[in-house]
Design an enzyme around this catalytic site. Structure first.
Site: not given
Lengths: 492, 413
Positions: A34, A52
């Site tokens: 990262e 969702h």
């Protein structure tokens, strides 16, 4: 350190961390790289935080498929990882007659995708379940949920770490070389070798692809700005409230999102920008969002907002494109797995994408399940959310729980210590805030900031320049006011 | 285990308001009181205010913040007034039960009367909506003051200050004295919002430019602040294109207003005044909940600590009277800000005793009269050479002057 792994994952967003956690179930050596000083510092840390239900995406697309599966996996995953997940339901609200067909289209799409319990409700029912919101019809999706996106990402990473995945932060990939046997991944911290490379670099997935020799991808950064409301306005809505989005808006429209922490967020805007790192708020967008907020929620004033932030969508299509692009989830060539264009519903889809990635690897290699895989991760105890008797017991056991450091969010000294003492060793103010919420309240760290700095100094005695807001370069201080050795009375 | 206790008066906040309230209540003979402070020492924000200028009204000398507060701490110790430190009140119920968290546990205290003296907090970037990036190097002036004065940490070297509030002005001088370069103090209003003496002593004496009618329109820098862009604003507060100036700097300090802390007041169901941000009170400084009193910056933001002290004393006296059985009424005379006045305090008065009104004007005026009216009749006129929003104005009224009226108002003529 060891430099040879079977899998290297590039990017510590929610997708990369979900992939890491999925691999950690098997006997396969995995390294995650990262570039920032912590996971979830990019798009994964700044979005609406919505699970969702799966009615926005056309059937048959990878977006629809991973969304539906991710939404199915998330509740159990969040339970295992001690991540708050609340199924509060969503309303997509039509304000005009001509918006009703859109609701019907969403419902049909959702039904085809297998979304449960979708219904279109009229203004009377809407008034009963969400009295502060006005419209003529709404699509009600009871299984839509909220979760904290950076908490989930951190939890996935911590659990992956526990189960053996290595994480290297502050590590920027500068080149990828491949030969028949292996990949050589070059970084600012030396070279690493692997059999598989997973590109989950989000906004930079196109650049990583290019490094691996794959051209043809271009990520168009699309910035979304949000405002966060003071918690004392949290009672205004109970559901996620979405509009019928304008055509080709690049997003789902400016919506109201209750957070698991009790704030309401308003946003996001959608603005294609040039610079992928341009996380600034723009004056015009901020103003138009304030106006929209006041229109959507009567009784709101500008001073009720405590913070603004932006998140940048990694889009595969440019401004004005009519057809939405699907996720790219594929093995481009032997061992190089691309995850490109993972924008909304990427947070929901992440656990499903992770399974797809592991399935691709499984087709090429027998993966042995770890018998000692620990699916559970314990988060930091949240003092303020406990009942009074439990709070009292906790203080009895550990007096640090009796010291409130962040007064706005009632975060105690022990929570701050736990956040600083985190498994990934991410020790910036933002990392601490993302782990225990200190500084997320209405004073925005004005009071607790100095106290947290004091706790960090007590725990580590770091150099002045080592204390940062969010990693290298973001030093909080330029130095000491006085050299401590000078002592008193030596000023002349 | 949660322990329970009963007190006559609980005072929340051990800053100047709370300390004086406790002392005043004790002087009135209340033995069983408790002063509750969330930090590790009494004194509140005065701990970090090492500049001088405190106490001119009360002690007739200019003390530093720590010197000023020490006088009250000494008195609290002398009078053996019970206080607890590192103790945070996390809840107040409408029936005056406090929940307190500290290292010894969770405590419930039932109070006959409560005095709210929680002070105020600084307005943040989020509330005024400054565009731009979010790098390190953006601090509220008070946080920067804490870092420099209490923790030996220098927040920056090249500094722009947004807002001309008093803490910002004090910090402009403090940072300059510590070797930093303060490039500009930027104020959106056409006049400074801090006290005139601070403009002179903290800016003019050090040659620090003050940009009136300007605001910050952009912050640049990904990791640490690299520059701040300011521009002139029009009458509506919108910036005027072509007037932008960019300062290369590493720090932006915000001194853009103070907000009374009243999260606990909300929990207790106390009605708040949207203009002051503090509770609605009568001339006993009693809030809309019987037996809960408010004073200091948690009632309204003061310009001078001396006035905070005086208000704390009043709250202590009235809370003591309440515990002793004095019947308080809501107050039948309504006090209302008239033309040019932003707010008046208290909101209601009973009319059975003399009263001191506190008020602030909306904008600066020269050569005007402050007119106190009772039921539309002029009661009193005070000539003022200067009226400044930065300064709290206090007007003393004798009960004979307003005894049987229905409404009082103050306006500028």
């Amino acid at each position: 350190m060891k430099r040879v792994f079977e899998v290297i994952i590039i990017g510590g967003g929610v997708v990369g961390c979900a992939v890491a956690r999925e691999f950690s179930k098997y006997r396969i050596t995995t390294l995650l790289l990262e570039r920032e000083s912590d996971v979830a510092f990019g798009t994964s840390g700044s979005n609406s935080g919505v699970a969702h239900a799966g009615f926005y995406m056309p059937p048959g697309t990878l977006k629809a498929r991973t969304n539906i599966e991710g939404h199915r996996i998330l509740p159990g995953l969040c339970r295992d990882l001690d991540v708050p997940y609340r199924e509060i339901g969503k309303l997509v609200v039509a304000k005009e007659e001509d918006e009703i067909p859109y609701l019907e289209k969403l419902k049909k799409q959702g039904d085809e995708n297998g979304v449960r319990d979708l219904r279109i409700i009229n203004d009377r029912v809407m008034g009963e379940i969400e009295p502060n919101i006005h419209g003529i019809r709404a699509l009600h999706s009871p299984t839509s949920a909220i979760l904290c996106p950076f908490t989930l990402t951190i939890a996935l990473a911590e659990n992956a770490l526990t189960n053996g995945v290595r994480f290297l932060l502050n590590t920027v990939v500068t080149g990828i070389q491949s030969n028949e046997r292996e990949f050589i991944v070059r970084t600012n911290r030396g070279e690493f070798i692997s059999d598989f490379v997973i590109n989950s670099a989000g906004l930079y997935a196109d650049k990583i692809s290019e490094m691996a020799g794959i051209s043809g991808y271009r990520i168009y950064p699309c910035r979304g700005e949000y405002h966060i409301l003071d918690r004392n306005k949290s009672g205004l809505i109970k559901h996620l409230v979405y509009p019928v989005p304008p055509i080709n808006s690049g997003g789902l429209g400016v919506h109201l999102t209750p957070t698991v922490h009790g704030n309401i967020m308003l946003g996001p805007s959608a603005e294609y920008i040039e610079d992928k790192d341009d996380e600034g708020n723009s004056a015009d967008t901020m103003d138009s969002l304030y106006k929209e907020a006041i229109e959507l929620l009567p009784g709101i004033e500008k001073r009720d907002f405590i913070r603004s932030f932006t998140g940048i969508r990694a889009k595969l299509i440019s401004s004005g494109s009519e057809k939405p692009a699907d996720f790219v989830i594929k093995e481009e060539f032997d061992g190089f797995i691309n995850l490109v264009g993972i924008e909304s519903p990427g947070l929901t889809s992440a656990p499903a994408i992770a399974r797809m990635v592991v399935d691709i690897v499984k087709r090429k290699r027998d993966l042995e399940i770890k018998s000692d895989f620990n699916p559970r991760r314990k988060g930091i105890i949240r003092f303020s959310e406990l009942p009074a008797n439990k709070q009292a017991t906790l203080i009895q056991k550990n007096p640090n729980y009796g010291r409130v450091v962040c007064r706005c969010e009632t975060i105690t000294q022990q929570e701050i210590i736990d956040a600083i003492d985190n498994p990934l060793n991410a020790i910036s103010l933002k990392s601490i805030k993302n782990r225990c919420r200190a500084g997320m309240g209405r004073c925005q760290g004005g009071f607790c900031g100095p106290k947290i700095v004091e706790i960090i100094e007590e725990m580590f005695s770091p150099g002045v320049r080592e204390m940062t807001l969010k990693g290298d370069g973001s030093e909080l201080f330029t130095g000491r006011v006085r050299d401590a050795r000078e002592g008193m009375g030596n000023e002349r | 285990m949660i322990d329970r206790e009963k007190v006559d008066i609980a005072i929340i906040g051990g800053g100047p308001a709370g300390m004086t309230a406790a002392i005043a209540a004790r002087k009135k003979g209340i033995e069983n009181l408790l002063l509750i402070e969330r930090n590790e020492s009494l004194g509140g924000i005065l701990n970090q205010c090492i500049h001088e200028g405190f106490g001119v009204e009360i002690f007739k000398e200019a003390l530093t913040g720590p010197e000023y507060m020490q006088r009250f701490i000494d008195e609290i110790r002398k009078k053996e007034i019970p206080y607890i430190l590192n103790s945070m009140v996390i809840d107040i119920s409408e029936d005056k039960e406090l929940t307190i968290v500290n290292e010894s546990g969770l405590h419930r205290i039932n109070a006959e009367a409560i005095i709210l003296a929680m002070g105020c907090r600084e307005r943040t970037r989020g509330q005024i909506g400054i565009p731009g990036s979010r790098p390190a190097g953006i601090y509220t002036a008070g946080a920067a003051q804490n870092f420099i004065n209490l923790r030996n940490l220098m927040p920056g070297k090249r500094i722009v200050i947004l807002g001309s509030g008093d803490i910002g002005l004090i910090m402009a001088r403090r940072l300059t004295l510590e070797g930093a370069k303060v490039l500009a103090v930027v104020e959106i209003l056409p006049y400074a919002s801090g006290l005139p003496r601070n403009i002179t002593q903290c800016l003019e004496d050090f040659g620090i430019p003050l940009y009136l009618r300007h605001t910050v329109i952009d912050i640049r820098g990904k990791s640490r602040v690299e520059s701040v862009k300011i521009a002139e604003v029009d009458d509506k507060g919108c910036f005027i294109r072509g007037t932008e100036k960019e300062f290369e700097c590493d720090t932006l300090l915000l001194s853009v207003g103070l907000i009374p802390e009243n999260e606990l007041s909300r929990k207790a169901g106390i009605l708040l005044d949207p203009v002051t941000g503090g509770p609605i009170v009568n001339d006993r400084l009693e809030t809309s909940v019987e037996g809960i009193f408010a004073c200091g910056n948690s009632l309204h933001v003061h310009d001078m600590v001396d006035f905070v002290t005086m208000e704390g004393e009043l709250a202590g006296i009235h809370a003591a009277n309440f515990v002793r059985g004095a019947v308080n009424k809501k107050g039948r005379i309504k006090v209302r800000p008239g033309n040019g006045v932003r707010y008046t305090l208290p909101h209601y008065i009973n009319g059975d005793s003399d009263v001191r009104l506190s008020l602030r004007v909306r904008e600066p005026w020269r050569n005007r009269r402050l007119v106190v009216k009772g039921d539309e009749r002029t009661l009193k006129e005070i000539r003022k050479l200067r009226l400044n929003p930065a300064e709290m104005i206090r007007i003393e009224l004798k009960k004979e002057e307003f005894g049987d009226l229905k409404e009082l108002s103050v306006e500028i003529k």
